[in-house]
Design a protein around this motif. Sequence first.
Motif, PDB file in Angstrom:
ATOM      1  N   ASP A 182       0.829  -1.203   0.000  1.00  0.00           N
ATOM      2  CA  ASP A 182       0.000   0.000   0.000  1.00  0.00           C
ATOM      3  C   ASP A 182       0.865   1.255   0.000  1.00  0.00           C
ATOM      4  OD1 ASP A 182      -2.833   0.974   0.191  1.00  0.00           O
ATOM      5  OD2 ASP A 182      -2.002   2.026   1.924  1.00  0.00           O
ATOM      6  N   ALA A 183       1.973   1.204   0.758  1.00  0.00           N
ATOM      7  CA  ALA A 183       2.892   2.347   0.769  1.00  0.00           C
ATOM      8  C   ALA A 183       3.374   2.624  -0.649  1.00  0.00           C
ATOM      9  CB  ALA A 183       4.076   2.058   1.691  1.00  0.00           C
ATOM     10  N   ASP A 184       3.678   1.553  -1.382  1.00  0.00           N
ATOM     11  CA  ASP A 184       4.182   1.695  -2.743  1.00  0.00           C
ATOM     12  C   ASP A 184       3.134   2.349  -3.648  1.00  0.00           C
ATOM     13  OD1 ASP A 184       6.357   1.363  -4.394  1.00  0.00           O
ATOM     14  OD2 ASP A 184       5.576  -0.491  -5.255  1.00  0.00           O
ATOM     15  N   ALA A 185       1.890   1.843  -3.536  1.00  0.00           N
ATOM     16  CA  ALA A 185       0.810   2.419  -4.347  1.00  0.00           C
ATOM     17  C   ALA A 185       0.572   3.875  -3.963  1.00  0.00           C
ATOM     18  CB  ALA A 185      -0.466   1.610  -4.171  1.00  0.00           C
ATOM     19  N   THR A 186       0.620   4.155  -2.650  1.00  0.00           N
ATOM     20  CA  THR A 186       0.335   5.506  -2.178  1.00  0.00           C
ATOM     21  C   THR A 186       1.452   6.474  -2.545  1.00  0.00           C
ATOM     22  OG1 THR A 186      -0.786   4.436  -0.340  1.00  0.00           O
ATOM     23  CG2 THR A 186      -0.461   6.796  -0.178  1.00  0.00           C
ATOM     24  N   ALA A 187       2.692   5.992  -2.504  1.00  0.00           N
ATOM     25  CA  ALA A 187       3.813   6.850  -2.908  1.00  0.00           C
ATOM     26  C   ALA A 187       3.623   7.273  -4.361  1.00  0.00           C
ATOM     27  CB  ALA A 187       5.136   6.113  -2.732  1.00  0.00           C
ATOM     28  N   ALA A 188       3.223   6.312  -5.195  1.00  0.00           N
ATOM     29  CA  ALA A 188       2.993   6.624  -6.610  1.00  0.00           C
ATOM     30  C   ALA A 188       1.842   7.616  -6.753  1.00  0.00           C
ATOM     31  CB  ALA A 188       2.702   5.349  -7.391  1.00  0.00           C
ATOM     32  N   ALA A 189       0.794   7.434  -5.938  1.00  0.00           N
ATOM     33  CA  ALA A 189      -0.350   8.350  -6.000  1.00  0.00           C
ATOM     34  C   ALA A 189       0.081   9.761  -5.608  1.00  0.00           C
ATOM     35  CB  ALA A 189      -1.462   7.854  -5.079  1.00  0.00           C
ATOM     36  N   GLY A 190       0.821   9.862  -4.506  1.00  0.00           N
ATOM     37  CA  GLY A 190       1.299  11.169  -4.047  1.00  0.00           C
ATOM     38  C   GLY A 190       2.162  11.828  -5.099  1.00  0.00           C
ATOM     39  N   PHE A 191       2.976  11.019  -5.754  1.00  0.00           N
ATOM     40  CA  PHE A 191       3.857  11.529  -6.799  1.00  0.00           C
ATOM     41  C   PHE A 191       3.034  12.090  -7.957  1.00  0.00           C
ATOM     42  CE2 PHE A 191       6.587  11.170 -10.453  1.00  0.00           C
ATOM     43  CZ  PHE A 191       7.821  11.573  -9.970  1.00  0.00           C
ATOM     44  N   LEU A 192       1.985  11.341  -8.336  1.00  0.00           N
ATOM     45  CA  LEU A 192       1.145  11.784  -9.453  1.00  0.00           C
ATOM     46  C   LEU A 192       0.399  13.067  -9.121  1.00  0.00           C
ATOM     47  CD1 LEU A 192      -0.286   8.377 -10.661  1.00  0.00           C
ATOM     48  CD2 LEU A 192       1.182   9.911 -11.964  1.00  0.00           C
ATOM     49  N   TYR A 230       0.694   7.282   3.450  1.00  0.00           N
ATOM     50  CA  TYR A 230       1.994   6.696   3.126  1.00  0.00           C
ATOM     51  C   TYR A 230       2.839   6.552   4.392  1.00  0.00           C
ATOM     52  CZ  TYR A 230       6.851   6.608   1.543  1.00  0.00           C
ATOM     53  OH  TYR A 230       8.179   6.288   1.378  1.00  0.00           O
ATOM     54  N   GLN A 231       2.874   7.619   5.171  1.00  0.00           N
ATOM     55  CA  GLN A 231       3.697   7.579   6.383  1.00  0.00           C
ATOM     56  C   GLN A 231       3.159   6.576   7.389  1.00  0.00           C
ATOM     57  OE1 GLN A 231       3.682  11.758   7.101  1.00  0.00           O
ATOM     58  NE2 GLN A 231       5.732  12.036   6.244  1.00  0.00           N
ATOM     59  N   ASP A 232       1.837   6.514   7.486  1.00  0.00           N
ATOM     60  CA  ASP A 232       1.212   5.566   8.411  1.00  0.00           C
ATOM     61  C   ASP A 232       1.518   4.129   7.981  1.00  0.00           C
ATOM     62  OD1 ASP A 232      -0.513   4.780  10.557  1.00  0.00           O
ATOM     63  OD2 ASP A 232      -1.981   4.243   9.024  1.00  0.00           O
ATOM     64  N   ALA A 285       5.092   3.440   8.979  1.00  0.00           N
ATOM     65  CA  ALA A 285       5.229   3.374  10.436  1.00  0.00           C
ATOM     66  C   ALA A 285       4.615   2.085  10.966  1.00  0.00           C
ATOM     67  CB  ALA A 285       4.561   4.586  11.070  1.00  0.00           C
ATOM     68  N   THR A 286       3.436   1.724  10.445  1.00  0.00           N
ATOM     69  CA  THR A 286       2.784   0.497  10.903  1.00  0.00           C
ATOM     70  C   THR A 286       3.618  -0.722  10.528  1.00  0.00           C
ATOM     71  OG1 THR A 286       0.658   1.564  10.580  1.00  0.00           O
ATOM     72  CG2 THR A 286       0.637  -0.812  10.864  1.00  0.00           C
ATOM     73  N   ALA A 287       4.125  -0.726   9.294  1.00  0.00           N
ATOM     74  CA  ALA A 287       4.963  -1.853   8.864  1.00  0.00           C
ATOM     75  C   ALA A 287       6.173  -1.976   9.792  1.00  0.00           C
ATOM     76  CB  ALA A 287       5.403  -1.668   7.422  1.00  0.00           C
ATOM     77  N   ALA A 288       6.803  -0.843  10.118  1.00  0.00           N
ATOM     78  CA  ALA A 288       7.989  -0.874  10.980  1.00  0.00           C
ATOM     79  C   ALA A 288       7.627  -1.395  12.368  1.00  0.00           C
ATOM     80  CB  ALA A 288       8.600   0.524  11.072  1.00  0.00           C
ATOM     81  N   ARG A 332      16.040   2.188   2.906  1.00  0.00           N
ATOM     82  CA  ARG A 332      16.524   2.471   1.563  1.00  0.00           C
ATOM     83  C   ARG A 332      15.360   2.880   0.665  1.00  0.00           C
ATOM     84  NH1 ARG A 332      18.978  -1.730  -2.190  1.00  0.00           N
ATOM     85  NH2 ARG A 332      19.532  -0.196  -3.753  1.00  0.00           N
ATOM     86  N   TYR A 333      14.281   2.113   0.759  1.00  0.00           N
ATOM     87  CA  TYR A 333      13.095   2.408  -0.041  1.00  0.00           C
ATOM     88  C   TYR A 333      12.574   3.808   0.267  1.00  0.00           C
ATOM     89  CZ  TYR A 333       8.269   2.451  -1.541  1.00  0.00           C
ATOM     90  OH  TYR A 333       7.084   2.807  -2.110  1.00  0.00           O
ATOM     91  N   ALA A 334      12.422   4.087   1.567  1.00  0.00           N
ATOM     92  CA  ALA A 334      11.889   5.394   1.972  1.00  0.00           C
ATOM     93  C   ALA A 334      12.777   6.518   1.448  1.00  0.00           C
ATOM     94  CB  ALA A 334      11.762   5.457   3.490  1.00  0.00           C
ATOM     95  N   GLY A 335      14.095   6.305   1.493  1.00  0.00           N
ATOM     96  CA  GLY A 335      15.030   7.317   1.004  1.00  0.00           C
ATOM     97  C   GLY A 335      14.840   7.579  -0.480  1.00  0.00           C
TER      98      GLY A 335
END
Lengths: 451, 307
Positions: A91-101, A114-116, A119-122, A151-154
């Motif tokens: 979901d983070a991956d999909a949301t990152a792409a959405a935010g980017f778009l 995305y942040q949630d 954070a939840t995954a961590a 690394r991904y988050a960066g």
Amino acid sequence: MAAPAVAQQQAGAVAPPAARGPGPVARLRRAAATPPGRLRAAGAVLAALVLLFGAVAVWQSAHRSRAAGQVVSVGGPLSQDAAEIYRRLADADATAAAGFLLAGNEPAEVRARYQDDLATAARLLAEAAGRSGDSAESQSALAELNRQLPRYAGLVETARAVDRQGLPLGGAYLRYASDLMQGTVLPQAQRLADAESAGLDADYRTAGAVPWTALALGALALAALVRQQVLLFRRTNRVFNLGLLGGSLAVLAALGWLLAGTLTAGDDLAGSRTYGTRPLRELDQVRIKALQAHTAENLDLVARGASDKYTKQWDGLVAALDADVRTPGSVTRLVAGADPATTGPLTDADSAYRQWQDRHKDAAAKNSAGDYEAALQRTLTAGGADTADAAFRAADAKWAAAAQTEQDAFAREAGGVDGVLAGQAVAAGVLSVLGAAAVLRGIGRRLAEYR
Amino acid sequence: MRTARSRFLVAAAVLAAGVLGTGSADGAGGPAPRAALEAPAAPAAPADTCDPTDSLPPRQTVGAKIAKIRERGTLIVGVDQNSYHWGFRNPQTGRIEGFDLDLAHALAKSLLGDPDRITLKTVPTPRRVEAVKNGEVDLIARTMTITCERKKDIAFSVPYFRVAQRAVVPKAAHATTLDGALKGKRACVAQTSSSEAELKRNPHGTVSVLALESQLDCLVRMQLGEVDATLTDIELAAAQVAQDPMVEMVGEPFLPAYMGVAMNQNDTDLIAWVNQVLADRQADGSWRASYDHWLRDTMGAPDPYLP
């Protein structure tokens, strides 16, 4: 294992002495040669057999009770957590792409989501590391996940920063980040989920196993008690030796308890699998595929024609989701297999899913007609309700509701099993001690008649 | 930052110009059509010995294809959204802009009388030939190099830009020659690109070659230190430098080639029409104006690139 040894010992005690010697064994044999001696030995063997039965029954029941407890308190949640970790990362991956778009128009809730997710995954990763303890497979997957996630988050943050400068390089960074997620992070999360599922299955097997050794020992003890009573009856013509009879009843009761407890536990565990674990896994499968399709949908717009792999990914995933009712992991199968409690949310999810597909087709048609802006609008708008994104979110929310229902059913079904098995352990212990005491008392009464 | 970057880029491009410039002594943008445009009218048919500059003579007569475009009322052009300054989506306006887009709009204006009667389709690199062949797009203006291999399947206009291969490396590598950029290094190229073909033919001493979907992916890997050098077309190399002031083009450009507008082999009326527009754009200074707007900052004087 212990049974043959005991049987031999018993046979030896009943058999006439074969050798004379100075050792304690020889002395025992001499003592057993007399009728009271023989009786005393028989009593000791019988009591020992009953106690051994009790001890094995306690041990096996406790072992199963612990496994059943694991199913509910560790295995179930852990394998659900592992599935949740996977979902959150996807979901983070999909949301990152959405935010980017959405770029400059990105609403706060997309960013927060995305942040949630991360954070939840961590948090779940840390919890899983604490709970999964000894599984080497889980630990190595967890270590790899902990290494790759920052690394991904960066990379995602770099993509955003570069994109804000208006450079196409930002999109390349985001695609690279997503490749890392899809190619490295998610497979590790899948490894973790598989390891936890395997652990849960093992706990299920242990908890549901029939305690054959205890049952065999119980039957053996019962048979020996009956045989001793028949022998005594022939020799004394007394119908009942109350002690031996009491001992037999105690062993019989313990055996019955063991059998009934095992059957109940097996039934409940099967129920928790049928109504909890299995539908949950099917739901997880569908939700994950849908999430990946959603990611591919967004990334296709991010790629803006730099790559056609996302279209291919989408086609593959949707083909699996659209498969017929016989294929596991299809949306239709979920609805067909729904139990009364989940029919509602799963039917709603199904129609939201169809809506998502329709809107996606609409957006894809606009995109291939060259109207990128319209395709983007149809796929994803800040606060838009008639977008593909909104329909996907609606479907996923309904699937999540169904998952919660299944999880409750799982806890309800599997919840009491460890109690049943623990009660069975206590009962076997108490009854076997009582039985052994009764046997000794019965034999003692009979011995007193020799004085 | 922008000006500092530009200064460097101008310097780099001037260097490139010095090397490439030999072939374009008359490239001052004068009104005379270029020699290639006057070449005898051989159809864009495949031949054993293929001349990439060969195309139909410029002419503006309406045939079946142009009639169809006019009836439709819009020109369908295959473009790129990821080539900085060539075809890229301006995040401020949401519009796709660049040197190739100027050409696409000019073609729409010439064919339909309105530069905005145009439908832009983003075509992924591996699908370009297919999209032209099956008529998904009328033409492709997308930093596409004319090759004999491609000419077997599709037709090209006369060249509208001269290109060559160049290496891009991080400045920290302190490389000065092509050899220094590639020897003993991990190189990155775009899949199915001329650069990939070249490194297959002659590895130039590279220890490994990573082939990715787009040369822009190579810049990401280079920034992350996963590869040491990128080999790509000069205009894309310049676009990389424009996006990251910490990398530079080094060594001599090599393997000169031409960029052309890709069209269906059957659309002879469109091919001839496009060739006329290309000739006109060079004659009336539009080519130069577009170059100055998009590319001069990063590629320097236009002369080495005029076909």
